[in-house]
Design an enzyme around this catalytic site. Structure first.
Site, mmCIF file in Angstrom:
data_model
loop_
_atom_site.group_PDB
_atom_site.id
_atom_site.type_symbol
_atom_site.label_atom_id
_atom_site.label_comp_id
_atom_site.label_asym_id
_atom_site.label_seq_id
_atom_site.Cartn_x
_atom_site.Cartn_y
_atom_site.Cartn_z
ATOM 1 N N ASP A 111 3.218 -0.405 -5.576
ATOM 2 C CA ASP A 111 2.003 -0.880 -6.246
ATOM 3 C C ASP A 111 2.116 -0.765 -7.761
ATOM 4 O OD1 ASP A 111 0.968 -1.446 -3.802
ATOM 5 O OD2 ASP A 111 -0.502 0.177 -3.761
ATOM 6 N N HIS A 122 0.819 -1.215 0.000
ATOM 7 C CA HIS A 122 0.000 0.000 0.000
ATOM 8 C C HIS A 122 0.854 1.267 0.000
ATOM 9 C CE1 HIS A 122 -3.536 -2.471 0.406
ATOM 10 N NE2 HIS A 122 -3.003 -3.056 1.458
#
Length: 237
Positions: free
Chosen positions: A199, A194
């Site tokens: 990501d 996160h």
């Protein structure tokens, strides 16, 4: 005006005949055109971390950007920015956001940041302008439609530079899960850090997997069958 023979000698003296100069110009023009076409095929990978998904009250707190070519090779890494937000907004985040942004260190980084949203948009826009032509390269990412909503609202100038289409890896993921379940089992799993840059990198690797294992190159045999089937359909019709 130079005489023909003298002009020719002078041209040869600086590197070639008129014909050679024309040929060189064509080659250079072709190379420039190819480079322009190549840049138009680039993808602008973006990932945002937000305080939530409510476009009316939540805000962007982290953003990162990578540029790839059409073969998913990373060409440039853009700024990875932490955006300052008021403590009241951070305190009102959902339990999920508080837990994950707290564990990743993002909440602490947001509190310490001095970066404004306007500064972040300027840096992002400056970066993509250097790497991509206006209006031609799509936004790419995982579930990137959610990021796009926030970018449309909070960074409209950045979005105006991009193409209106998007490349969403999650669409390919869901189709693969339904159509190629055996291959899907081997798809790379997200580490779920996160954090924006992590990501994006995972999303690119995931699309590389689908490209290599789902979007397979046609063999000569497959091409032959496709041509034959096409000819048969024409004959029947």
């Amino acid at each position: 005006m130079l005489g023909g023979s003298l002009g020719s000698r002078l041209l040869r003296g600086v590197g070639g005949t008129r014909g050679q100069f024309r040929a060189r110009g064509v080659r250079e023009g072709g190379a420039a055109m190819a480079a322009g076409e190549s840049m138009a095929q680039r993808m602008v990978w973006v990932d945002l971390e937000m305080t939530g998904l409510d476009i009316e009250k939540d805000q962007i707190i982290e953003m990162a950007c990578l540029i790839t070519d059409s073969d998913l090779n990373i060409l440039a890494e853009g700024p990875n920015l932490i955006i300052k937000q008021p403590d009241e907004l951070l305190d009102s985040m959902s339990d999920w956001c508080k837990e994950h942004h707290g564990k990743s260190g993002l909440t602490k980084a947001v509190k310490e940041s001095t970066m404004t949203l306007q500064q972040a948009e300027y840096e992002f826009l400056s970066f993509v302008r250097q790497q991509t032509p206006p209006g031609l390269c799509p936004l790419a990412g995982n579930s990137v439609h959610a990021d796009k909503k926030f970018l449309d609202k909070y960074m409209p100038q950045f979005m105006k530079h991009l193409h209106y289409r998007i490349i969403d890896v999650s669409t390919v993921k869901e189709l693969c899960r339904r159509w190629y379940p055996e291959e899907y089992e081997f798809a790379p799993k997200k580490a779920a850090s996160h954090r924006a840059l992590d990501d994006i990198s995972e999303s690119i690797k995931e699309l590389q997997f689908y490209r290599n294992n789902i979007f397979k190159k046609k063999t000569d045999e497959k091409k032959r069958k496709i041509i034959e089937n096409g000819e048969n359909e024409k004959t029947v019709s």
